[in-house]
Design a protein around this motif. Structure first.
Motif, PDB file in Angstrom:
ATOM      1  N   LYS A 160       0.843  -1.206   0.000  1.00 45.51           N
ATOM      2  CA  LYS A 160       0.000   0.000   0.000  1.00 45.51           C
ATOM      3  C   LYS A 160       0.878   1.256   0.000  1.00 45.51           C
ATOM      4  CE  LYS A 160      -3.818   2.164   2.473  1.00 45.51           C
ATOM      5  NZ  LYS A 160      -4.730   2.101   3.609  1.00 45.51           N
ATOM      6  N   THR A 161       1.930   1.242   0.803  1.00 45.00           N
ATOM      7  CA  THR A 161       2.837   2.386   0.855  1.00 45.00           C
ATOM      8  C   THR A 161       3.514   2.596  -0.491  1.00 45.00           C
ATOM      9  OG1 THR A 161       3.231   2.115   3.217  1.00 45.00           O
ATOM     10  CG2 THR A 161       4.901   3.329   1.979  1.00 45.00           C
ATOM     11  N   ALA A 162       4.035   1.516  -1.076  1.00 46.94           N
ATOM     12  CA  ALA A 162       4.707   1.633  -2.377  1.00 46.94           C
ATOM     13  C   ALA A 162       3.740   2.154  -3.441  1.00 46.94           C
ATOM     14  CB  ALA A 162       5.290   0.281  -2.784  1.00 46.94           C
ATOM     15  N   LYS A 163       2.507   1.647  -3.438  1.00 46.39           N
ATOM     16  CA  LYS A 163       1.510   2.105  -4.413  1.00 46.39           C
ATOM     17  C   LYS A 163       1.194   3.589  -4.235  1.00 46.39           C
ATOM     18  CE  LYS A 163      -0.952  -2.191  -5.448  1.00 46.39           C
ATOM     19  NZ  LYS A 163      -2.267  -2.879  -5.350  1.00 46.39           N
ATOM     20  N   SER A 164       1.229   4.063  -3.005  1.00 40.94           N
ATOM     21  CA  SER A 164       0.941   5.478  -2.759  1.00 40.94           C
ATOM     22  C   SER A 164       2.026   6.380  -3.354  1.00 40.94           C
ATOM     23  CB  SER A 164       0.786   5.754  -1.258  1.00 40.94           C
ATOM     24  OG  SER A 164       2.042   5.746  -0.604  1.00 40.94           O
ATOM     25  N   GLU A 165       3.162   5.790  -3.702  1.00 42.90           N
ATOM     26  CA  GLU A 165       4.277   6.555  -4.269  1.00 42.90           C
ATOM     27  C   GLU A 165       4.356   6.438  -5.799  1.00 42.90           C
ATOM     28  OE1 GLU A 165       6.036   8.683  -2.636  1.00 42.90           O
ATOM     29  OE2 GLU A 165       5.349   8.125  -0.636  1.00 42.90           O
ATOM     30  N   LEU A 166       3.359   5.801  -6.421  1.00 43.19           N
ATOM     31  CA  LEU A 166       3.360   5.681  -7.884  1.00 43.19           C
ATOM     32  C   LEU A 166       3.565   7.049  -8.531  1.00 43.19           C
ATOM     33  CD1 LEU A 166       0.520   3.102  -8.558  1.00 43.19           C
ATOM     34  CD2 LEU A 166       2.899   2.905  -9.306  1.00 43.19           C
ATOM     35  N   GLY A 167       4.444   7.092  -9.507  1.00 47.03           N
ATOM     36  CA  GLY A 167       4.722   8.338 -10.198  1.00 47.03           C
ATOM     37  C   GLY A 167       5.847   9.156  -9.587  1.00 47.03           C
ATOM     38  N   THR A 168       6.290   8.794  -8.384  1.00 52.22           N
ATOM     39  CA  THR A 168       7.417   9.506  -7.775  1.00 52.22           C
ATOM     40  C   THR A 168       8.645   9.292  -8.652  1.00 52.22           C
ATOM     41  OG1 THR A 168       6.504   9.220  -5.551  1.00 52.22           O
ATOM     42  CG2 THR A 168       8.865   9.725  -5.706  1.00 52.22           C
ATOM     43  N   GLY A 196      19.998   6.949  -4.907  1.00 54.02           N
ATOM     44  CA  GLY A 196      20.210   7.122  -3.481  1.00 54.02           C
ATOM     45  C   GLY A 196      18.976   7.646  -2.749  1.00 54.02           C
ATOM     46  N   GLY A 197      17.880   7.859  -3.491  1.00 56.95           N
ATOM     47  CA  GLY A 197      16.670   8.431  -2.900  1.00 56.95           C
ATOM     48  C   GLY A 197      15.913   7.464  -2.010  1.00 56.95           C
ATOM     49  N   MET A 198      15.457   7.977  -0.884  1.00 58.03           N
ATOM     50  CA  MET A 198      14.725   7.155   0.093  1.00 58.03           C
ATOM     51  C   MET A 198      13.495   7.876   0.635  1.00 58.03           C
ATOM     52  SD  MET A 198      17.940   5.407   2.180  1.00 58.03           S
ATOM     53  CE  MET A 198      17.103   5.675   3.681  1.00 58.03           C
ATOM     54  N   SER A 199      12.945   8.827  -0.161  1.00 64.74           N
ATOM     55  CA  SER A 199      11.789   9.579   0.320  1.00 64.74           C
ATOM     56  C   SER A 199      10.879   9.921  -0.856  1.00 64.74           C
ATOM     57  CB  SER A 199      12.237  10.861   1.014  1.00 64.74           C
ATOM     58  OG  SER A 199      12.716  11.787   0.066  1.00 64.74           O
ATOM     59  N   SER A 200       9.747  10.502  -0.536  1.00 65.77           N
ATOM     60  CA  SER A 200       8.763  10.875  -1.556  1.00 65.77           C
ATOM     61  C   SER A 200       9.275  11.916  -2.543  1.00 65.77           C
ATOM     62  CB  SER A 200       7.489  11.392  -0.886  1.00 65.77           C
ATOM     63  OG  SER A 200       6.864  10.349  -0.166  1.00 65.77           O
ATOM     64  N   SER A 201      10.433  12.508  -2.271  1.00 65.87           N
ATOM     65  CA  SER A 201      11.009  13.438  -3.242  1.00 65.87           C
ATOM     66  C   SER A 201      11.784  12.686  -4.329  1.00 65.87           C
ATOM     67  CB  SER A 201      11.907  14.464  -2.550  1.00 65.87           C
ATOM     68  OG  SER A 201      13.016  13.823  -1.950  1.00 65.87           O
ATOM     69  N   GLY A 202      11.984  11.399  -4.151  1.00 64.93           N
ATOM     70  CA  GLY A 202      12.642  10.561  -5.149  1.00 64.93           C
ATOM     71  C   GLY A 202      13.168   9.282  -4.525  1.00 64.93           C
ATOM     72  N   VAL A 204       8.719   5.363  -9.775  1.00 62.47           N
ATOM     73  CA  VAL A 204       7.912   4.328  -9.132  1.00 62.47           C
ATOM     74  C   VAL A 204       6.792   3.941 -10.093  1.00 62.47           C
ATOM     75  CG1 VAL A 204       6.506   3.687  -7.148  1.00 62.47           C
ATOM     76  CG2 VAL A 204       8.494   5.178  -6.828  1.00 62.47           C
ATOM     77  N   SER A 205       6.805   2.672 -10.475  1.00 62.63           N
ATOM     78  CA  SER A 205       5.887   2.198 -11.502  1.00 62.63           C
ATOM     79  C   SER A 205       5.678   0.693 -11.376  1.00 62.63           C
ATOM     80  CB  SER A 205       6.444   2.523 -12.892  1.00 62.63           C
ATOM     81  OG  SER A 205       7.751   1.962 -13.032  1.00 62.63           O
ATOM     82  N   TYR A 206       4.722   0.206 -12.139  1.00 65.83           N
ATOM     83  CA  TYR A 206       4.455  -1.232 -12.199  1.00 65.83           C
ATOM     84  C   TYR A 206       5.198  -1.840 -13.380  1.00 65.83           C
ATOM     85  CZ  TYR A 206       0.284  -0.241  -9.321  1.00 65.83           C
ATOM     86  OH  TYR A 206      -0.582   0.161  -8.348  1.00 65.83           O
ATOM     87  N   ALA A 207       5.495  -3.124 -13.270  1.00 68.27           N
ATOM     88  CA  ALA A 207       6.012  -3.886 -14.399  1.00 68.27           C
ATOM     89  C   ALA A 207       5.479  -5.312 -14.262  1.00 68.27           C
ATOM     90  CB  ALA A 207       7.539  -3.889 -14.410  1.00 68.27           C
ATOM     91  N   LYS A 208       5.434  -6.016 -15.356  1.00 74.93           N
ATOM     92  CA  LYS A 208       4.977  -7.407 -15.346  1.00 74.93           C
ATOM     93  C   LYS A 208       6.183  -8.324 -15.168  1.00 74.93           C
ATOM     94  CE  LYS A 208       0.662  -7.011 -17.624  1.00 74.93           C
ATOM     95  NZ  LYS A 208      -0.413  -7.912 -17.382  1.00 74.93           N
ATOM     96  N   THR A 209       5.939  -9.458 -14.515  1.00 75.78           N
ATOM     97  CA  THR A 209       7.037 -10.392 -14.268  1.00 75.78           C
ATOM     98  C   THR A 209       7.605 -10.968 -15.565  1.00 75.78           C
ATOM     99  OG1 THR A 209       5.461 -12.195 -13.928  1.00 75.78           O
ATOM    100  CG2 THR A 209       6.227 -11.041 -11.956  1.00 75.78           C
ATOM    101  N   ASN A 210       6.802 -10.964 -16.634  1.00 73.50           N
ATOM    102  CA  ASN A 210       7.303 -11.489 -17.909  1.00 73.50           C
ATOM    103  C   ASN A 210       7.805 -10.383 -18.835  1.00 73.50           C
ATOM    104  OD1 ASN A 210       4.906 -10.314 -18.672  1.00 73.50           O
ATOM    105  ND2 ASN A 210       4.062 -12.134 -19.666  1.00 73.50           N
ATOM    106  N   ASN A 211       8.036  -9.189 -18.284  1.00 77.96           N
ATOM    107  CA  ASN A 211       8.558  -8.054 -19.030  1.00 77.96           C
ATOM    108  C   ASN A 211       9.857  -8.455 -19.736  1.00 77.96           C
ATOM    109  OD1 ASN A 211      10.637  -5.739 -18.965  1.00 77.96           O
ATOM    110  ND2 ASN A 211       8.707  -4.619 -18.747  1.00 77.96           N
ATOM    111  N   SER A 212       9.974  -8.107 -21.002  1.00 73.76           N
ATOM    112  CA  SER A 212      11.132  -8.543 -21.798  1.00 73.76           C
ATOM    113  C   SER A 212      12.463  -7.988 -21.295  1.00 73.76           C
ATOM    114  CB  SER A 212      10.935  -8.173 -23.272  1.00 73.76           C
ATOM    115  OG  SER A 212      10.850  -6.770 -23.415  1.00 73.76           O
ATOM    116  N   TYR A 213      12.433  -6.876 -20.580  1.00 68.36           N
ATOM    117  CA  TYR A 213      13.667  -6.334 -20.016  1.00 68.36           C
ATOM    118  C   TYR A 213      14.009  -6.996 -18.689  1.00 68.36           C
ATOM    119  CZ  TYR A 213      17.109  -3.145 -18.071  1.00 68.36           C
ATOM    120  OH  TYR A 213      18.255  -2.632 -17.509  1.00 68.36           O
ATOM    121  N   TRP A 214      13.019  -7.109 -17.794  1.00 66.67           N
ATOM    122  CA  TRP A 214      13.281  -7.589 -16.443  1.00 66.67           C
ATOM    123  C   TRP A 214      13.357  -9.106 -16.324  1.00 66.67           C
ATOM    124  CZ3 TRP A 214      15.495  -4.359 -13.480  1.00 66.67           C
ATOM    125  CH2 TRP A 214      15.201  -3.003 -13.579  1.00 66.67           C
TER     126      TRP A 214
END
Length: 147
Positions: A36-44, A49-55, A127-137
């Motif tokens: 839930k916390t990670a989802k609230s940061e979508l688009g950040t 080295g960032g560890m906050s909502s600023s990045g 901060v974004s979503y990706a699929k487990t079968n993503n061709s890069y990841w």
């Protein structure tokens, strides 16, 4: 006498069930809170080295999300990888680790959110979503851990 035995067995059963389910509920609870916390940061934006909502960088997002859920994790993907239990079948909240050329030392970490998707902080999208079968990841995936 029979009533005392029944009451005693009922109490033992309730205590046993309570302690058994309590650990599962607690684990599910902090995994849910971290997601839930990670989802609230979508688009950040991504910030090395960032560890906050600023990045966030990848491990910064994971550390921040789990910290908000009450679990303290190390700072880097490689150090986080040393924690937890290896898993083959992913559950929500498991940490996924990635490394170029399948090296043993991971350089990227993400949180599995179910439905073959994970949330992470990528240098290209923040901060974004990706699929487990993503061709890069997918070719860089080296394993998962359950904290």
């Amino acid at each position: 006498m029979l009533k005392k035995i029944f009451v005693g067995l009922s109490l033992v059963t309730m205590i046993g069930i309570g302690s058994f389910t309590g650990n599962n509920v607690e684990a599910a609870s902090y995994h849910t809170k971290a997601i839930k916390t990670a989802k609230s940061e979508l688009g950040t934006k991504y910030k090395m080295g960032g560890m906050s909502s600023s990045g966030f960088d990848c491990s910064g997002l994971v550390k921040y999300s789990y910290n908000k859920a009450g679990k303290t994790l190390p700072r880097t993907a490689a150090d986080i990888y040393k924690k937890g239990k290896k898993v083959k079948t992913l559950k929500k909240g498991d940490l996924m680790f990635f490394s170029p050329n399948k090296a043993k030392k991971p350089t990227h970490v993400a949180i599995y959110i179910g439905d073959n998707k994970f949330i992470h902080s990528a240098s290209s999208k923040g901060v974004s979503y990706a699929k487990t079968n993503n061709s890069y990841w997918k070719p860089q995936y080296i394993g998962a851990k359950r904290i």
